[in-house]
Design a protein around this motif. Structure first.
Motif, mmCIF file in Angstrom:
data_model
loop_
_atom_site.group_PDB
_atom_site.id
_atom_site.type_symbol
_atom_site.label_atom_id
_atom_site.label_comp_id
_atom_site.label_asym_id
_atom_site.label_seq_id
_atom_site.Cartn_x
_atom_site.Cartn_y
_atom_site.Cartn_z
ATOM 1 N N UNK A 84 27.710 52.876 2.421
ATOM 2 C CA UNK A 84 26.601 51.922 2.511
ATOM 3 C C UNK A 84 27.157 50.654 3.166
ATOM 4 N N UNK A 85 26.925 50.460 4.464
ATOM 5 C CA UNK A 85 27.624 49.408 5.204
ATOM 6 C C UNK A 85 27.323 47.997 4.737
ATOM 7 N N UNK A 86 26.161 47.769 4.122
ATOM 8 C CA UNK A 86 25.778 46.418 3.713
ATOM 9 C C UNK A 86 26.383 46.028 2.365
ATOM 10 N N UNK A 87 26.934 46.985 1.627
ATOM 11 C CA UNK A 87 27.523 46.706 0.323
ATOM 12 C C UNK A 87 29.014 46.432 0.437
ATOM 13 N N UNK A 88 29.580 45.781 -0.576
ATOM 14 C CA UNK A 88 31.019 45.528 -0.536
ATOM 15 C C UNK A 88 31.793 46.781 -0.943
ATOM 16 N N UNK A 89 33.119 46.694 -0.839
ATOM 17 C CA UNK A 89 33.981 47.832 -1.114
ATOM 18 C C UNK A 89 33.796 48.325 -2.548
ATOM 19 N N UNK A 90 33.754 47.391 -3.498
ATOM 20 C CA UNK A 90 33.651 47.776 -4.907
ATOM 21 C C UNK A 90 32.380 48.567 -5.187
ATOM 22 N N UNK A 91 31.244 48.090 -4.678
ATOM 23 C CA UNK A 91 29.980 48.783 -4.942
ATOM 24 C C UNK A 91 29.920 50.127 -4.225
ATOM 25 N N UNK A 92 30.587 50.258 -3.062
ATOM 26 C CA UNK A 92 30.676 51.561 -2.396
ATOM 27 C C UNK A 92 31.541 52.519 -3.195
ATOM 28 N N UNK A 93 32.634 51.998 -3.746
ATOM 29 C CA UNK A 93 33.567 52.845 -4.476
ATOM 30 C C UNK A 93 32.919 53.413 -5.735
ATOM 31 N N UNK A 94 32.135 52.581 -6.437
ATOM 32 C CA UNK A 94 31.550 52.985 -7.713
ATOM 33 C C UNK A 94 30.064 53.316 -7.587
ATOM 34 N N UNK A 95 29.616 53.597 -6.364
ATOM 35 C CA UNK A 95 28.200 53.854 -6.152
ATOM 36 C C UNK A 95 27.722 55.009 -7.046
ATOM 37 N N UNK A 96 26.641 54.764 -7.767
ATOM 38 C CA UNK A 96 26.102 55.787 -8.665
ATOM 39 C C UNK A 96 26.730 55.806 -10.032
ATOM 40 N N UNK A 97 27.804 55.032 -10.237
ATOM 41 C CA UNK A 97 28.447 55.011 -11.551
ATOM 42 C C UNK A 97 29.066 53.637 -11.830
ATOM 43 N N UNK A 98 28.284 52.594 -11.598
ATOM 44 C CA UNK A 98 28.757 51.232 -11.819
ATOM 45 C C UNK A 98 29.060 51.013 -13.304
ATOM 46 N N UNK A 99 30.189 50.347 -13.614
ATOM 47 C CA UNK A 99 30.497 50.059 -15.021
ATOM 48 C C UNK A 99 29.482 49.076 -15.596
ATOM 49 N N UNK A 100 28.977 49.383 -16.778
ATOM 50 C CA UNK A 100 27.926 48.574 -17.379
ATOM 51 C C UNK A 100 28.413 47.962 -18.694
ATOM 52 N N UNK A 101 27.811 46.811 -19.015
ATOM 53 C CA UNK A 101 28.100 46.140 -20.278
ATOM 54 C C UNK A 101 26.835 45.434 -20.742
ATOM 55 N N UNK A 102 26.330 45.854 -21.880
ATOM 56 C CA UNK A 102 25.094 45.282 -22.439
ATOM 57 C C UNK A 102 23.944 45.347 -21.437
ATOM 58 N N UNK A 103 23.855 46.494 -20.739
ATOM 59 C CA UNK A 103 22.751 46.725 -19.822
ATOM 60 C C UNK A 103 22.896 46.073 -18.464
ATOM 61 N N UNK A 104 24.000 45.366 -18.233
ATOM 62 C CA UNK A 104 24.247 44.702 -16.947
ATOM 63 C C UNK A 104 25.528 45.235 -16.316
ATOM 64 N N UNK A 105 25.631 45.079 -14.996
ATOM 65 C CA UNK A 105 26.837 45.515 -14.309
ATOM 66 C C UNK A 105 28.022 44.669 -14.767
ATOM 67 N N UNK A 106 29.084 45.326 -15.174
ATOM 68 C CA UNK A 106 30.305 44.642 -15.616
ATOM 69 C C UNK A 106 31.156 44.348 -14.373
ATOM 70 N N UNK A 107 30.900 43.189 -13.767
ATOM 71 C CA UNK A 107 31.555 42.874 -12.499
ATOM 72 C C UNK A 107 33.069 42.705 -12.650
ATOM 73 N N UNK A 108 33.498 42.189 -13.792
ATOM 74 C CA UNK A 108 34.942 42.018 -13.994
ATOM 75 C C UNK A 108 35.652 43.367 -13.937
ATOM 76 N N UNK A 109 35.119 44.334 -14.663
ATOM 77 C CA UNK A 109 35.697 45.685 -14.641
ATOM 78 C C UNK A 109 35.554 46.319 -13.265
ATOM 79 N N UNK A 110 34.385 46.126 -12.645
ATOM 80 C CA UNK A 110 34.125 46.702 -11.317
ATOM 81 C C UNK A 110 35.199 46.280 -10.318
#
Length: 512
Positions: free
Chosen positions: A94-120
């Motif tokens: 997905x060219x418009x997304x950053x490396x992290x979101x491409x790497x974890x696409x479809x399985x983003x780490x979540x915390x309390x219903x939100x994306x856990x950006x620190x872990x990501x």
């Protein structure tokens, strides 16, 4: 390598499509920590076997075992969960997304219903370190090189805990440096992490260098499995095509150069500057340079696709209207683009429509296409290209890569051009089809056509062309006649701007 129990076993696999037995009792096994190459001509059944392995196709017969347990994947998701991942030739970035979101696409780490950006971002950095990639998790994927994007896909397989990674033509669009990096990563995954690699490539020198074992498939059947160290490239070719390939490149003896057909004078564009050369009737002129040197951009500018900033193109002494593809076609230029699937063909249409697509205006009268002439033209040139197909109504997307390339050639030959530009004409096709394409190019040159051939393979340039223009960072560095004295080392040196070699050539000496 010490023999172990296979990690993956496919025994007597059968896959049937309407009218076609794509796999006919194929057996294939992979050990942990092994690079196992899968070789065969286009249409041999490699892709079908991979799709069975990854759950994209369900098998119609045979047994598929992982760690000795029989499996029957009904989806790619099930295969991924079992540790089987594939990095395809057409990357899914997905060219418009950053490396992290491409790497974890479809399985983003979540915390309390939100994306856990620190872990990501921390987990992304861990994977990038493992792959020795000097980029940031926050870099935009579309700004990265093809090689870096490919590493993201490999990283995606790693975070899914892949135990087997299938690499499908992984170096087809990579530079030499990116290829070296990929090889290093493959060896690390194999040796340090015990990951099995299935390596699919038509570049047999890579197969011989990287793999531990090779399995050859031909016409949907197993031909052999052998240790790489116990075979040769010539033996591998013989197994793949069913006969010895005595001469990969055709003889140039029947070719005679005639008058100048095209003159390119000081052509300048956004990616290149001050390009000048001539092309004669009956000549095959090679263009060589590293990925990103500007070769394809020069060809697109000549054909009027990309805008020029200066200079001109002359055909038969007449200056072409700038930035006009219709003017280039009218002057007798055809252009087989680098990416046949995206730019050269409409995969969802028939061979008939693709083969005559460049000539539809000439075939139509008052907006109605002359069907009989269309059929005659398509049939003539599809047969002349020795295209393997049951009929002209076959969808081009169902053809092998080599036969798709022949349809691209047929499309332009229906216009009977004086000049034909072929950009990477053998990319992604097998060794037998390559030899056929070389012979077609040779025959066209013998008939007096002027041909420009862009290629990333030096040996291909030396084997097919009469002379070679080298391009480095958008500049022409040399034009060299191809004879027994010209070495691949000299061509490569000119294409990376080695000043000592260029100075020696300019003084009339022979480069070492």
């Amino acid at each position: 390598m010490e023999q172990k129990s296979p990690f993956i076993e496919l025994q007597d696999i059968v896959k049937i499509f309407p009218g076609v037995r794509a796999l006919d009792g194929v057996s294939f096994d992979i050990q942990e920590g092994e690079v196992h190459a899968l070789c065969g001509e286009n249409g041999a059944g490699k892709s079908t076997l991979i799709k069975v392995m990854t759950g994209a196709h369900e098998r119609d017969g045979g047994d598929y075992r992982i760690d000795g347990q029989s499996v029957h994947f009904k989806s790619t998701t099930e295969a991924i969960a079992a540790g089987i991942s594939c990095v395809y030739q057409e990357l899914s970035i997905a060219p418009q997304l950053d490396v992290a979101h491409n790497l974890f696409i479809g399985q983003l780490p979540m915390k309390k219903g939100l994306v856990d950006h620190k872990t990501l971002y921390s987990e992304t950095q861990r994977v990038l370190d493992q792959l020795d990639m000097p980029i940031s998790p926050k870099d935009i994927a579309g700004d990265l090189s093809v090689g870096q994007q490919q590493m993201i896909e490999i990283g995606r397989a790693l975070i899914r805990n892949a135990r087997c990674i299938i690499l499908d033509e992984p170096t087809s669009s990579l530079s030499e440096k990116e290829t070296e990096t990929l090889f290093q990563i493959v060896r690390e995954l194999k040796n340090e992490h015990g990951i099995a690699i299935v390596y699919i490539s038509h570049k047999l020198d890579e197969v011989m260098e990287l793999s531990d074992r090779i399995t050859v498939i031909r016409d949907g059947q197993n031909i052999c499995t052998m240790k790489t160290e116990e075979t040769t490239q010539d033996e591998l070719i013989t197994h793949m095509i069913g006969r010895p390939l005595e001469n990969q490149y055709p003889s140039k003896e029947g070719r005679q150069q005639g008058e100048v057909l095209m003159e390119v004078e000081h052509l300048t564009g956004a990616a290149f500057e001050d390009i000048s050369f001539q092309l004669r009737a009956g000549e095959v002129l090679g263009f060589f340079g590293l990925v990103g040197a500007g070769r394809s951009e020069i060809m697109r500018a000549i054909f009027g696709v990309d805008k020029t900033l200066g200079g001109c193109v002359k055909v038969d002494g007449k200056t072409l209207r700038k930035n006009s593809t219709p003017a280039a076609i009218e002057a007798g230029i055809g252009f087989c683009t680098e990416d046949r699937k995206k730019e050269g063909l409409a995969l969802g249409l028939t061979i008939l429509l693709n083969a005559t697509s460049a000539k539809l205006n000439q075939l139509a009268r008052i907006g109605v296409i002359n069907r009989q002439r269309q059929l005659e033209d398509a049939d003539k040139y599809v047969k002349a290209m020795r295209t393997k197909t049951p009929s002209l109504t076959q969808l081009v997307g169902n053809l092998s890569g080599g036969n798709q390339q022949k349809v691209v050639l047929a499309k332009w030959l229906t216009l009977t051009p004086k000049i034909l530009i072929v950009d990477e004409p053998t990319r992604g096709i097998d060794v037998g089809s390559k030899a056929e394409i070389y012979e077609i190019i040779n025959e066209l040159a013998q008939d007096g056509m002027g041909i420009i051939m862009v290629s990333s393979e030096i040996e291909e340039i030396l084997g097919v062309c009469d002379s070679v223009v080298t391009i480095y960072e958008g500049h022409k560095t040399a034009q060299l006649p191809i004879d027994e004295n010209l070495t691949s080392e000299t061509v490569l040196a000119c294409s990376i701007g080695k000043t000592d070699v260029l100075e020696k050539l300019n003084k009339g000496g022979a480069a070492e």
